[in-house]
Design a protein around this motif. Structure first.
Motif, PDB file in Angstrom:
ATOM      1  N   TYR A 239       0.825  -1.204   0.000  1.00  0.00           N
ATOM      2  CA  TYR A 239       0.000   0.000   0.000  1.00  0.00           C
ATOM      3  C   TYR A 239       0.863   1.260   0.000  1.00  0.00           C
ATOM      4  O   TYR A 239       0.541   2.247  -0.668  1.00  0.00           O
ATOM      5  CB  TYR A 239      -0.925   0.009   1.217  1.00  0.00           C
ATOM      6  CG  TYR A 239      -2.012  -1.035   1.171  1.00  0.00           C
ATOM      7  CD1 TYR A 239      -2.777  -1.226   0.023  1.00  0.00           C
ATOM      8  CD2 TYR A 239      -2.287  -1.834   2.281  1.00  0.00           C
ATOM      9  CE1 TYR A 239      -3.764  -2.197  -0.021  1.00  0.00           C
ATOM     10  CE2 TYR A 239      -3.279  -2.802   2.241  1.00  0.00           C
ATOM     11  CZ  TYR A 239      -4.014  -2.977   1.090  1.00  0.00           C
ATOM     12  OH  TYR A 239      -4.994  -3.928   1.035  1.00  0.00           O
ATOM     13  N   ILE A 240       1.962   1.227   0.752  1.00  0.00           N
ATOM     14  CA  ILE A 240       2.849   2.399   0.809  1.00  0.00           C
ATOM     15  C   ILE A 240       3.439   2.695  -0.565  1.00  0.00           C
ATOM     16  O   ILE A 240       3.379   3.833  -1.058  1.00  0.00           O
ATOM     17  CB  ILE A 240       3.968   2.172   1.843  1.00  0.00           C
ATOM     18  CG1 ILE A 240       3.384   2.155   3.258  1.00  0.00           C
ATOM     19  CG2 ILE A 240       5.036   3.263   1.717  1.00  0.00           C
ATOM     20  CD1 ILE A 240       4.389   1.767   4.327  1.00  0.00           C
ATOM     21  N   PHE A 241       4.017   1.670  -1.195  1.00  0.00           N
ATOM     22  CA  PHE A 241       4.650   1.897  -2.489  1.00  0.00           C
ATOM     23  C   PHE A 241       3.618   2.090  -3.604  1.00  0.00           C
ATOM     24  O   PHE A 241       3.900   2.756  -4.605  1.00  0.00           O
ATOM     25  CB  PHE A 241       5.602   0.752  -2.825  1.00  0.00           C
ATOM     26  CG  PHE A 241       6.877   0.801  -2.037  1.00  0.00           C
ATOM     27  CD1 PHE A 241       7.792   1.823  -2.257  1.00  0.00           C
ATOM     28  CD2 PHE A 241       7.163  -0.148  -1.078  1.00  0.00           C
ATOM     29  CE1 PHE A 241       8.972   1.881  -1.534  1.00  0.00           C
ATOM     30  CE2 PHE A 241       8.332  -0.105  -0.343  1.00  0.00           C
ATOM     31  CZ  PHE A 241       9.248   0.918  -0.567  1.00  0.00           C
ATOM     32  N   SER A 242       2.434   1.532  -3.437  1.00  0.00           N
ATOM     33  CA  SER A 242       1.366   1.802  -4.403  1.00  0.00           C
ATOM     34  C   SER A 242       0.969   3.269  -4.357  1.00  0.00           C
ATOM     35  O   SER A 242       0.749   3.911  -5.394  1.00  0.00           O
ATOM     36  CB  SER A 242       0.156   0.915  -4.096  1.00  0.00           C
ATOM     37  OG  SER A 242      -0.893   1.155  -5.009  1.00  0.00           O
ATOM     38  N   PHE A 243       0.905   3.809  -3.140  1.00  0.00           N
ATOM     39  CA  PHE A 243       0.599   5.230  -2.965  1.00  0.00           C
ATOM     40  C   PHE A 243       1.692   6.098  -3.581  1.00  0.00           C
ATOM     41  O   PHE A 243       1.408   7.039  -4.336  1.00  0.00           O
ATOM     42  CB  PHE A 243       0.448   5.518  -1.470  1.00  0.00           C
ATOM     43  CG  PHE A 243       0.381   6.976  -1.131  1.00  0.00           C
ATOM     44  CD1 PHE A 243      -0.724   7.738  -1.491  1.00  0.00           C
ATOM     45  CD2 PHE A 243       1.404   7.590  -0.435  1.00  0.00           C
ATOM     46  CE1 PHE A 243      -0.791   9.083  -1.175  1.00  0.00           C
ATOM     47  CE2 PHE A 243       1.344   8.931  -0.118  1.00  0.00           C
ATOM     48  CZ  PHE A 243       0.250   9.686  -0.482  1.00  0.00           C
ATOM     49  N   LEU A 244       2.958   5.789  -3.275  1.00  0.00           N
ATOM     50  CA  LEU A 244       4.077   6.574  -3.812  1.00  0.00           C
ATOM     51  C   LEU A 244       4.162   6.450  -5.329  1.00  0.00           C
ATOM     52  O   LEU A 244       4.422   7.426  -6.033  1.00  0.00           O
ATOM     53  CB  LEU A 244       5.386   6.119  -3.169  1.00  0.00           C
ATOM     54  CG  LEU A 244       5.518   6.371  -1.666  1.00  0.00           C
ATOM     55  CD1 LEU A 244       6.808   5.758  -1.143  1.00  0.00           C
ATOM     56  CD2 LEU A 244       5.482   7.866  -1.379  1.00  0.00           C
ATOM     57  N   GLY A 246       1.658   5.831  -7.414  1.00  0.00           N
ATOM     58  CA  GLY A 246       0.552   6.565  -8.017  1.00  0.00           C
ATOM     59  C   GLY A 246       0.805   8.060  -8.041  1.00  0.00           C
ATOM     60  O   GLY A 246       0.600   8.723  -9.071  1.00  0.00           O
ATOM     61  N   ILE A 247       1.275   8.602  -6.920  1.00  0.00           N
ATOM     62  CA  ILE A 247       1.540  10.047  -6.846  1.00  0.00           C
ATOM     63  C   ILE A 247       2.668  10.447  -7.794  1.00  0.00           C
ATOM     64  O   ILE A 247       2.562  11.442  -8.524  1.00  0.00           O
ATOM     65  CB  ILE A 247       1.872  10.453  -5.402  1.00  0.00           C
ATOM     66  CG1 ILE A 247       0.594  10.500  -4.567  1.00  0.00           C
ATOM     67  CG2 ILE A 247       2.565  11.809  -5.367  1.00  0.00           C
ATOM     68  CD1 ILE A 247       0.804  11.009  -3.163  1.00  0.00           C
ATOM     69  N   THR A 248       3.761   9.682  -7.789  1.00  0.00           N
ATOM     70  CA  THR A 248       4.894  10.063  -8.641  1.00  0.00           C
ATOM     71  C   THR A 248       4.555   9.941 -10.125  1.00  0.00           C
ATOM     72  O   THR A 248       4.967  10.787 -10.928  1.00  0.00           O
ATOM     73  CB  THR A 248       6.125   9.187  -8.322  1.00  0.00           C
ATOM     74  OG1 THR A 248       5.768   7.791  -8.419  1.00  0.00           O
ATOM     75  CG2 THR A 248       6.661   9.481  -6.941  1.00  0.00           C
ATOM     76  N   LEU A 249       3.778   8.920 -10.504  1.00  0.00           N
ATOM     77  CA  LEU A 249       3.427   8.758 -11.917  1.00  0.00           C
ATOM     78  C   LEU A 249       2.536   9.896 -12.400  1.00  0.00           C
ATOM     79  O   LEU A 249       2.805  10.500 -13.444  1.00  0.00           O
ATOM     80  CB  LEU A 249       2.734   7.411 -12.136  1.00  0.00           C
ATOM     81  CG  LEU A 249       2.233   7.161 -13.572  1.00  0.00           C
ATOM     82  CD1 LEU A 249       3.398   7.225 -14.562  1.00  0.00           C
ATOM     83  CD2 LEU A 249       1.506   5.837 -13.672  1.00  0.00           C
ATOM     84  N   PHE A 250       1.482  10.195 -11.659  1.00  0.00           N
ATOM     85  CA  PHE A 250       0.585  11.271 -12.075  1.00  0.00           C
ATOM     86  C   PHE A 250       1.301  12.623 -12.049  1.00  0.00           C
ATOM     87  O   PHE A 250       1.077  13.470 -12.916  1.00  0.00           O
ATOM     88  CB  PHE A 250      -0.660  11.308 -11.186  1.00  0.00           C
ATOM     89  CG  PHE A 250      -1.706  10.302 -11.578  1.00  0.00           C
ATOM     90  CD1 PHE A 250      -2.500  10.502 -12.691  1.00  0.00           C
ATOM     91  CD2 PHE A 250      -1.891   9.146 -10.834  1.00  0.00           C
ATOM     92  CE1 PHE A 250      -3.460   9.571 -13.066  1.00  0.00           C
ATOM     93  CE2 PHE A 250      -2.846   8.212 -11.196  1.00  0.00           C
ATOM     94  CZ  PHE A 250      -3.634   8.421 -12.316  1.00  0.00           C
ATOM     95  N   THR A 251       2.167  12.824 -11.056  1.00  0.00           N
ATOM     96  CA  THR A 251       2.943  14.074 -10.999  1.00  0.00           C
ATOM     97  C   THR A 251       3.879  14.176 -12.189  1.00  0.00           C
ATOM     98  O   THR A 251       4.034  15.256 -12.786  1.00  0.00           O
ATOM     99  CB  THR A 251       3.741  14.150  -9.686  1.00  0.00           C
ATOM    100  OG1 THR A 251       2.847  14.060  -8.573  1.00  0.00           O
ATOM    101  CG2 THR A 251       4.510  15.456  -9.603  1.00  0.00           C
ATOM    102  N   LEU A 252       4.508  13.062 -12.566  1.00  0.00           N
ATOM    103  CA  LEU A 252       5.403  13.062 -13.731  1.00  0.00           C
ATOM    104  C   LEU A 252       4.650  13.432 -15.006  1.00  0.00           C
ATOM    105  O   LEU A 252       5.138  14.240 -15.803  1.00  0.00           O
ATOM    106  CB  LEU A 252       6.043  11.685 -13.890  1.00  0.00           C
ATOM    107  CG  LEU A 252       6.950  11.510 -15.118  1.00  0.00           C
ATOM    108  CD1 LEU A 252       8.160  12.423 -15.022  1.00  0.00           C
ATOM    109  CD2 LEU A 252       7.372  10.059 -15.293  1.00  0.00           C
TER     110      LEU A 252
END
Length: 434
Positions: A239-244, A246-252
Protein backbone atom coordinates in the motif's frame (compact mmCIF):
# COMPACT_ATOMS: atom_id res chain seq x y z
CA UNK A 1 -37.41 -12.17 -0.65
CA UNK A 2 -36.80 -8.84 -2.38
CA UNK A 3 -33.14 -8.16 -2.88
CA UNK A 4 -32.23 -4.44 -3.04
CA UNK A 5 -30.21 -3.19 -5.98
CA UNK A 6 -27.24 -2.32 -3.79
CA UNK A 7 -26.76 -5.97 -2.83
CA UNK A 8 -27.24 -7.10 -6.42
CA UNK A 9 -24.56 -4.63 -7.48
CA UNK A 10 -22.19 -5.65 -4.71
CA UNK A 11 -22.31 -9.32 -5.65
CA UNK A 12 -22.04 -8.72 -9.38
CA UNK A 13 -19.18 -6.28 -8.79
CA UNK A 14 -17.43 -8.82 -6.60
CA UNK A 15 -17.93 -11.63 -9.10
CA UNK A 16 -16.70 -9.42 -11.95
CA UNK A 17 -13.64 -8.29 -10.03
CA UNK A 18 -10.23 -9.89 -10.03
CA UNK A 19 -10.02 -10.16 -6.28
CA UNK A 20 -7.29 -12.34 -4.82
CA UNK A 21 -8.70 -14.39 -1.97
CA UNK A 22 -6.99 -15.18 1.31
CA UNK A 23 -8.10 -16.14 4.79
CA UNK A 24 -10.83 -13.62 5.56
CA UNK A 25 -12.08 -12.46 8.96
CA UNK A 26 -15.47 -10.76 8.88
CA UNK A 27 -17.15 -9.11 11.87
CA UNK A 28 -20.90 -8.76 11.36
CA UNK A 29 -22.70 -6.69 13.95
CA UNK A 30 -26.50 -6.31 14.28
CA UNK A 31 -26.90 -6.65 10.52
CA UNK A 32 -30.29 -7.11 8.86
CA UNK A 33 -29.16 -7.15 5.24
CA UNK A 34 -30.79 -9.95 3.22
CA UNK A 35 -27.57 -10.76 1.35
CA UNK A 36 -24.00 -10.37 2.65
CA UNK A 37 -21.22 -11.36 0.20
CA UNK A 38 -18.16 -12.52 2.13
CA UNK A 39 -15.46 -13.83 -0.15
CA UNK A 40 -14.69 -14.69 -3.76
CA UNK A 41 -12.56 -17.56 -5.07
CA UNK A 42 -11.84 -19.58 -8.19
CA UNK A 43 -11.87 -23.30 -7.39
CA UNK A 44 -10.21 -26.14 -9.25
CA UNK A 45 -11.52 -29.71 -8.98
CA UNK A 46 -9.63 -30.02 -5.69
CA UNK A 47 -11.04 -27.01 -3.90
CA UNK A 48 -11.94 -26.66 -0.24
CA UNK A 49 -13.78 -24.16 1.93
CA UNK A 50 -13.18 -23.91 5.67
CA UNK A 51 -15.87 -21.89 7.44
CA UNK A 52 -15.57 -21.05 11.13
CA UNK A 53 -18.37 -18.98 12.67
CA UNK A 54 -18.47 -17.92 16.33
CA UNK A 55 -20.24 -15.46 18.60
CA UNK A 56 -23.58 -15.95 16.85
CA UNK A 57 -26.24 -13.68 18.34
CA UNK A 58 -29.78 -13.28 16.97
CA UNK A 59 -32.03 -10.38 17.88
CA UNK A 60 -35.06 -12.69 18.22
CA UNK A 61 -35.70 -16.30 19.10
CA UNK A 62 -38.28 -18.80 17.89
CA UNK A 63 -37.97 -17.99 14.17
CA UNK A 64 -37.50 -20.40 11.26
CA UNK A 65 -33.70 -20.63 11.16
CA UNK A 66 -33.74 -22.57 7.90
CA UNK A 67 -34.06 -19.15 6.28
CA UNK A 68 -30.58 -18.16 7.46
CA UNK A 69 -27.39 -19.68 6.18
CA UNK A 70 -24.30 -19.68 4.00
CA UNK A 71 -24.10 -20.76 0.39
CA UNK A 72 -21.77 -20.66 -2.62
CA UNK A 73 -22.89 -19.12 -5.88
CA UNK A 74 -21.40 -18.36 -9.30
CA UNK A 75 -22.20 -15.23 -11.27
CA UNK A 76 -24.45 -17.10 -13.72
CA UNK A 77 -26.19 -18.89 -10.87
CA UNK A 78 -26.81 -15.61 -9.06
CA UNK A 79 -28.55 -14.20 -12.13
CA UNK A 80 -30.81 -17.28 -12.14
CA UNK A 81 -31.52 -16.81 -8.44
CA UNK A 82 -32.53 -13.19 -9.07
CA UNK A 83 -34.84 -14.30 -11.85
CA UNK A 84 -36.51 -16.86 -9.58
CA UNK A 85 -36.97 -14.23 -6.87
CA UNK A 86 -38.48 -11.74 -9.30
CA UNK A 87 -40.89 -14.34 -10.67
CA UNK A 88 -41.70 -15.38 -7.07
CA UNK A 89 -40.79 -19.01 -7.74
CA UNK A 90 -38.88 -18.82 -4.47
CA UNK A 91 -38.97 -16.46 -1.51
CA UNK A 92 -35.40 -16.99 -0.32
CA UNK A 93 -32.08 -17.46 -2.12
CA UNK A 94 -31.45 -20.55 0.03
CA UNK A 95 -34.44 -22.23 -1.62
CA UNK A 96 -32.89 -22.06 -5.09
CA UNK A 97 -31.44 -25.16 -6.71
CA UNK A 98 -28.77 -22.97 -8.33
CA UNK A 99 -26.83 -22.43 -5.10
CA UNK A 100 -24.61 -24.79 -3.09
CA UNK A 101 -25.60 -24.93 0.57
CA UNK A 102 -22.69 -24.74 3.00
CA UNK A 103 -24.56 -24.40 6.30
CA UNK A 104 -28.06 -23.35 7.40
CA UNK A 105 -28.84 -22.20 10.93
CA UNK A 106 -31.49 -24.86 11.47
CA UNK A 107 -28.54 -27.19 12.15
CA UNK A 108 -27.24 -24.82 14.80
CA UNK A 109 -29.39 -25.96 17.72
CA UNK A 110 -28.33 -24.29 20.97
CA UNK A 111 -24.79 -23.62 19.79
CA UNK A 112 -23.37 -20.17 19.14
CA UNK A 113 -20.60 -21.38 16.86
CA UNK A 114 -19.87 -24.00 14.24
CA UNK A 115 -17.08 -25.22 11.95
CA UNK A 116 -17.60 -26.58 8.45
CA UNK A 117 -15.26 -28.06 5.85
CA UNK A 118 -16.83 -28.05 2.41
CA UNK A 119 -15.35 -30.07 -0.46
CA UNK A 120 -15.85 -28.10 -3.69
CA UNK A 121 -15.26 -30.42 -6.64
CA UNK A 122 -17.01 -28.31 -9.30
CA UNK A 123 -14.37 -26.05 -10.79
CA UNK A 124 -15.63 -22.49 -11.16
CA UNK A 125 -15.46 -19.06 -9.57
CA UNK A 126 -17.72 -18.83 -6.53
CA UNK A 127 -18.76 -16.22 -4.00
CA UNK A 128 -19.46 -17.18 -0.40
CA UNK A 129 -22.72 -15.48 0.64
CA UNK A 130 -24.73 -15.25 3.85
CA UNK A 131 -28.50 -15.03 3.35
CA UNK A 132 -30.97 -13.67 5.90
CA UNK A 133 -34.48 -14.14 4.58
CA UNK A 134 -35.90 -12.84 7.87
CA UNK A 135 -34.28 -9.43 7.51
CA UNK A 136 -37.41 -7.53 8.54
CA UNK A 137 -37.62 -9.49 11.79
CA UNK A 138 -34.06 -10.44 12.63
CA UNK A 139 -30.64 -8.87 13.09
CA UNK A 140 -27.58 -11.08 13.10
CA UNK A 141 -24.21 -10.68 14.81
CA UNK A 142 -21.31 -13.11 14.35
CA UNK A 143 -17.59 -13.47 13.64
CA UNK A 144 -16.80 -15.30 10.42
CA UNK A 145 -13.49 -16.84 9.37
CA UNK A 146 -13.46 -18.19 5.82
CA UNK A 147 -10.55 -19.91 4.11
CA UNK A 148 -10.83 -21.05 0.52
CA UNK A 149 -8.00 -22.88 -1.18
CA UNK A 150 -7.08 -25.42 -3.84
CA UNK A 151 -4.86 -28.44 -3.29
CA UNK A 152 -1.81 -28.70 -5.51
CA UNK A 153 -2.07 -31.68 -7.86
CA UNK A 154 1.45 -32.97 -7.14
CA UNK A 155 2.38 -32.02 -3.61
CA UNK A 156 -1.11 -31.67 -2.16
CA UNK A 157 -0.13 -28.37 -0.54
CA UNK A 158 -2.70 -25.66 -0.06
CA UNK A 159 -2.82 -22.80 -2.57
CA UNK A 160 -4.79 -19.84 -1.19
CA UNK A 161 -4.63 -17.92 -4.47
CA UNK A 162 -7.65 -18.21 -6.70
CA UNK A 163 -7.34 -20.41 -9.79
CA UNK A 164 -6.19 -18.12 -12.57
CA UNK A 165 -4.23 -16.01 -10.10
CA UNK A 166 -1.83 -18.60 -8.77
CA UNK A 167 1.01 -17.57 -11.11
CA UNK A 168 0.77 -13.89 -10.14
CA UNK A 169 3.80 -13.95 -7.81
CA UNK A 170 6.05 -14.99 -10.71
CA UNK A 171 4.46 -12.39 -12.99
CA UNK A 172 5.07 -9.57 -10.50
CA UNK A 173 8.63 -10.76 -9.77
CA UNK A 174 9.41 -10.75 -13.49
CA UNK A 175 8.06 -7.25 -14.08
CA UNK A 176 9.78 -5.88 -10.97
CA UNK A 177 13.09 -7.25 -12.31
CA UNK A 178 12.41 -5.56 -15.67
CA UNK A 179 11.83 -2.19 -13.98
CA UNK A 180 14.97 -2.47 -11.87
CA UNK A 181 16.95 -3.25 -15.04
CA UNK A 182 15.37 -0.23 -16.74
CA UNK A 183 16.28 1.91 -13.72
CA UNK A 184 19.89 0.74 -14.04
CA UNK A 185 19.91 1.57 -17.76
CA UNK A 186 18.39 4.98 -17.03
CA UNK A 187 21.16 5.69 -14.48
CA UNK A 188 23.69 4.80 -17.19
CA UNK A 189 21.98 7.17 -19.67
CA UNK A 190 21.94 9.99 -17.11
CA UNK A 191 25.65 9.48 -16.45
CA UNK A 192 26.56 9.42 -20.16
CA UNK A 193 24.42 12.50 -20.93
CA UNK A 194 25.01 14.28 -17.64
CA UNK A 195 25.68 17.63 -19.33
CA UNK A 196 22.14 17.73 -20.70
CA UNK A 197 20.28 16.16 -17.78
CA UNK A 198 17.38 18.08 -16.26
CA UNK A 199 15.60 17.65 -12.94
CA UNK A 200 12.70 15.89 -14.68
CA UNK A 201 15.05 13.05 -15.67
CA UNK A 202 15.88 12.32 -12.03
CA UNK A 203 12.17 12.37 -11.27
CA UNK A 204 11.70 9.75 -14.03
CA UNK A 205 14.26 7.58 -12.25
CA UNK A 206 12.31 7.92 -9.00
CA UNK A 207 9.12 6.80 -10.81
CA UNK A 208 10.88 3.71 -12.17
CA UNK A 209 12.20 2.78 -8.72
CA UNK A 210 8.79 3.27 -7.08
CA UNK A 211 7.16 1.09 -9.72
CA UNK A 212 9.76 -1.66 -9.28
CA UNK A 213 9.42 -1.61 -5.48
CA UNK A 214 5.63 -1.64 -5.76
CA UNK A 215 5.74 -4.75 -7.95
CA UNK A 216 8.29 -6.44 -5.69
CA UNK A 217 6.11 -5.89 -2.61
CA UNK A 218 3.05 -7.09 -4.51
CA UNK A 219 4.94 -10.21 -5.55
CA UNK A 220 5.92 -10.93 -1.94
CA UNK A 221 2.38 -10.16 -0.79
CA UNK A 222 0.83 -12.63 -3.23
CA UNK A 223 3.55 -15.20 -2.58
CA UNK A 224 2.84 -15.28 1.16
CA UNK A 225 -0.92 -15.36 0.56
CA UNK A 226 -0.44 -18.26 -1.85
CA UNK A 227 1.43 -20.32 0.77
CA UNK A 228 -0.16 -19.28 4.06
CA UNK A 229 -3.35 -17.33 3.33
CA UNK A 230 -1.91 -14.19 4.97
CA UNK A 231 0.27 -11.38 3.64
CA UNK A 232 2.44 -11.24 6.81
CA UNK A 233 2.79 -7.45 6.62
CA UNK A 234 3.75 -7.26 2.96
CA UNK A 235 0.35 -5.73 2.21
CA UNK A 236 1.36 -2.66 4.26
CA UNK A 237 4.50 -2.15 2.17
CA UNK A 238 2.46 -2.76 -0.96
CA UNK A 239 0.00 0.00 0.00
CA UNK A 240 2.85 2.40 0.81
CA UNK A 241 4.65 1.90 -2.49
CA UNK A 242 1.37 1.80 -4.40
CA UNK A 243 0.60 5.23 -2.96
CA UNK A 244 4.08 6.57 -3.81
CA UNK A 245 3.95 5.03 -7.29
CA UNK A 246 0.55 6.57 -8.02
CA UNK A 247 1.54 10.05 -6.85
CA UNK A 248 4.89 10.06 -8.64
CA UNK A 249 3.43 8.76 -11.92
CA UNK A 250 0.59 11.27 -12.07
CA UNK A 251 2.94 14.07 -11.00
CA UNK A 252 5.40 13.06 -13.73
CA UNK A 253 2.68 13.18 -16.40
CA UNK A 254 1.66 16.66 -15.19
CA UNK A 255 5.26 17.92 -15.13
CA UNK A 256 6.03 16.55 -18.58
CA UNK A 257 2.76 17.99 -19.85
CA UNK A 258 3.75 21.45 -18.60
CA UNK A 259 7.22 21.17 -20.08
CA UNK A 260 8.73 21.77 -16.65
CA UNK A 261 12.51 21.57 -16.36
CA UNK A 262 13.39 20.92 -20.00
CA UNK A 263 11.20 23.66 -21.59
CA UNK A 264 10.78 26.05 -18.64
CA UNK A 265 12.08 26.11 -15.05
CA UNK A 266 8.78 27.06 -13.41
CA UNK A 267 5.12 26.09 -13.13
CA UNK A 268 2.27 28.47 -13.81
CA UNK A 269 -0.49 28.95 -11.24
CA UNK A 270 -3.00 26.86 -13.18
CA UNK A 271 -0.46 24.04 -13.49
CA UNK A 272 0.20 24.16 -9.75
CA UNK A 273 -3.54 23.93 -9.18
CA UNK A 274 -3.66 20.73 -11.21
CA UNK A 275 -1.00 19.21 -8.94
CA UNK A 276 -2.89 20.44 -5.89
CA UNK A 277 -5.93 18.57 -7.20
CA UNK A 278 -4.20 15.38 -8.34
CA UNK A 279 -2.12 14.74 -5.19
CA UNK A 280 -5.03 14.91 -2.67
CA UNK A 281 -7.16 12.80 -5.02
CA UNK A 282 -4.43 10.18 -5.06
CA UNK A 283 -4.49 10.19 -1.26
CA UNK A 284 -8.26 9.59 -1.35
CA UNK A 285 -7.85 6.86 -4.01
CA UNK A 286 -5.30 5.00 -1.89
CA UNK A 287 -7.47 5.27 1.23
CA UNK A 288 -10.34 3.83 -0.79
CA UNK A 289 -8.11 1.02 -2.06
CA UNK A 290 -7.04 0.08 1.47
CA UNK A 291 -10.65 0.13 2.73
CA UNK A 292 -11.87 -1.98 -0.21
CA UNK A 293 -9.08 -4.55 0.16
CA UNK A 294 -9.07 -4.81 3.94
CA UNK A 295 -12.75 -4.62 4.87
CA UNK A 296 -13.94 -7.02 2.19
CA UNK A 297 -17.33 -7.07 0.48
CA UNK A 298 -19.19 -7.83 3.71
CA UNK A 299 -18.72 -4.19 4.78
CA UNK A 300 -21.85 -2.11 4.33
CA UNK A 301 -19.88 0.70 2.64
CA UNK A 302 -17.75 -1.59 0.47
CA UNK A 303 -19.57 -0.78 -2.78
CA UNK A 304 -19.43 2.95 -1.99
CA UNK A 305 -15.67 2.88 -1.41
CA UNK A 306 -15.21 0.83 -4.58
CA UNK A 307 -17.12 3.48 -6.55
CA UNK A 308 -15.14 6.27 -4.86
CA UNK A 309 -11.89 4.62 -5.92
CA UNK A 310 -13.03 4.26 -9.55
CA UNK A 311 -14.40 7.82 -9.67
CA UNK A 312 -11.28 9.42 -8.16
CA UNK A 313 -9.03 7.42 -10.49
CA UNK A 314 -10.98 8.63 -13.53
CA UNK A 315 -10.85 12.26 -12.30
CA UNK A 316 -7.07 12.02 -11.84
CA UNK A 317 -6.66 10.57 -15.32
CA UNK A 318 -8.67 13.43 -16.84
CA UNK A 319 -6.91 16.11 -14.78
CA UNK A 320 -3.41 15.17 -15.96
CA UNK A 321 -4.44 15.75 -19.59
CA UNK A 322 -5.04 19.49 -19.13
CA UNK A 323 -1.35 20.54 -18.85
CA UNK A 324 -0.57 18.67 -22.08
CA UNK A 325 -3.44 20.45 -23.81
CA UNK A 326 -2.22 23.81 -22.54
CA UNK A 327 1.34 23.09 -23.74
CA UNK A 328 0.04 22.17 -27.21
CA UNK A 329 -1.92 25.41 -27.47
CA UNK A 330 1.01 27.49 -26.21
CA UNK A 331 3.38 25.86 -28.71
CA UNK A 332 0.96 26.54 -31.56
CA UNK A 333 0.77 30.19 -30.62
CA UNK A 334 4.54 30.47 -30.19
CA UNK A 335 5.17 28.78 -33.54
CA UNK A 336 3.24 31.56 -35.32
CA UNK A 337 4.85 34.49 -33.50
CA UNK A 338 8.49 33.90 -32.50
CA UNK A 339 9.95 33.00 -35.91
CA UNK A 340 11.09 29.54 -34.83
CA UNK A 341 8.46 27.51 -36.62
CA UNK A 342 10.56 24.39 -37.09
CA UNK A 343 11.63 24.21 -33.45
CA UNK A 344 8.11 24.66 -32.15
CA UNK A 345 6.65 22.31 -34.74
CA UNK A 346 8.94 19.54 -33.47
CA UNK A 347 7.96 20.28 -29.88
CA UNK A 348 4.31 20.45 -30.89
CA UNK A 349 4.51 17.07 -32.61
CA UNK A 350 6.16 15.55 -29.54
CA UNK A 351 3.46 16.83 -27.18
CA UNK A 352 0.70 15.69 -29.52
CA UNK A 353 2.19 12.19 -29.57
CA UNK A 354 2.45 12.19 -25.80
CA UNK A 355 -1.15 13.39 -25.45
CA UNK A 356 -2.39 10.53 -27.63
CA UNK A 357 -0.23 7.96 -25.84
CA UNK A 358 -1.46 9.10 -22.40
CA UNK A 359 -5.07 8.78 -23.55
CA UNK A 360 -4.40 5.31 -24.99
CA UNK A 361 -2.65 4.24 -21.78
CA UNK A 362 -5.51 5.46 -19.58
CA UNK A 363 -8.16 3.91 -21.83
CA UNK A 364 -6.38 0.56 -22.02
CA UNK A 365 -5.56 0.19 -18.32
CA UNK A 366 -8.96 1.43 -17.09
CA UNK A 367 -11.39 0.15 -19.73
CA UNK A 368 -9.83 -2.60 -21.82
CA UNK A 369 -8.23 -4.37 -18.85
CA UNK A 370 -11.54 -4.29 -16.94
CA UNK A 371 -13.27 -5.73 -20.00
CA UNK A 372 -10.68 -8.52 -20.12
CA UNK A 373 -11.32 -9.31 -16.45
CA UNK A 374 -15.04 -9.50 -17.16
CA UNK A 375 -15.01 -11.65 -20.29
CA UNK A 376 -12.00 -13.87 -19.55
CA UNK A 377 -12.54 -17.24 -17.95
CA UNK A 378 -11.64 -17.31 -14.24
CA UNK A 379 -8.80 -19.73 -15.10
CA UNK A 380 -7.02 -17.05 -17.15
CA UNK A 381 -7.58 -13.92 -15.09
CA UNK A 382 -3.80 -13.52 -14.88
CA UNK A 383 -3.87 -12.44 -18.54
CA UNK A 384 -5.54 -9.13 -17.63
CA UNK A 385 -2.74 -8.42 -15.14
CA UNK A 386 -0.10 -9.18 -17.77
CA UNK A 387 -1.90 -6.98 -20.30
CA UNK A 388 -2.04 -4.07 -17.84
CA UNK A 389 1.63 -4.43 -16.89
CA UNK A 390 2.73 -4.67 -20.53
CA UNK A 391 0.76 -1.51 -21.35
CA UNK A 392 2.33 0.28 -18.37
CA UNK A 393 5.81 -0.90 -19.36
CA UNK A 394 5.26 0.35 -22.92
CA UNK A 395 4.09 3.72 -21.58
CA UNK A 396 7.14 4.08 -19.35
CA UNK A 397 9.45 3.09 -22.21
CA UNK A 398 7.82 5.57 -24.59
CA UNK A 399 8.05 8.39 -22.04
CA UNK A 400 11.71 7.69 -21.30
CA UNK A 401 12.67 7.42 -24.96
CA UNK A 402 10.86 10.55 -26.14
CA UNK A 403 12.02 12.75 -23.25
CA UNK A 404 15.51 11.35 -22.77
CA UNK A 405 18.46 13.74 -22.31
CA UNK A 406 20.06 14.60 -25.66
CA UNK A 407 23.72 15.52 -26.05
CA UNK A 408 22.99 17.34 -29.32
CA UNK A 409 19.52 18.84 -29.16
CA UNK A 410 18.01 18.54 -32.65
CA UNK A 411 16.04 21.73 -32.03
CA UNK A 412 19.23 23.78 -32.49
CA UNK A 413 20.37 22.07 -35.69
CA UNK A 414 17.85 23.43 -38.20
CA UNK A 415 18.69 25.09 -41.47
CA UNK A 416 16.71 27.76 -43.40
CA UNK A 417 14.97 25.25 -45.68
CA UNK A 418 13.62 23.27 -42.70
CA UNK A 419 12.49 26.52 -41.09
CA UNK A 420 10.57 27.58 -44.22
CA UNK A 421 9.02 24.11 -44.62
CA UNK A 422 7.89 24.08 -41.00
CA UNK A 423 6.36 27.55 -41.36
CA UNK A 424 4.38 26.42 -44.40
CA UNK A 425 3.27 23.28 -42.56
CA UNK A 426 1.93 25.39 -39.72
CA UNK A 427 0.01 27.58 -42.15
CA UNK A 428 -1.61 24.63 -43.92
CA UNK A 429 -2.19 22.52 -40.84
CA UNK A 430 -5.72 22.12 -39.50
CA UNK A 431 -6.37 22.82 -35.84
CA UNK A 432 -5.53 19.86 -33.64
CA UNK A 433 -8.75 18.44 -32.21
CA UNK A 434 -8.40 17.55 -28.54
Amino acid sequence: MAVPGAFVSSILLLLASAAVAEIQFSEIRSDDRPIIPLDDFGFTHRGWLELNVSGIALSKAGLELGNLGFFLCTRDSWLNVLKELEEEDITCALQSSHVKHVFTFEKLGQRTSFDVEFDQEDANQYTLIFANCLQQQLRVSMDVRSAMYNLDGKSGRRDYLSAGKTILPRVYYLFSLIYFVLAGLWVYVLYKKRLTVFKIHFFMLAVLIMKGLNLLCEAEDKSYIKRTGSAHGWDVLFYIFSFLKGITLFTLIVLIGTGWSFLKPYLQDKEKKVLMIVIPLQVVANIAQVVVDETGPYGQDWVTWKQVFLLVDVVCCCAVLFPIVWSIKNLREAARTDGKAAVNLMKLTLFRQYYIVVICYIYFTRVVVYALETITSYKYLWTSVVAAELATLAFYAFTGYKFRPEAHNPYFAIDDEEEEAAAEALKLEDEFEL
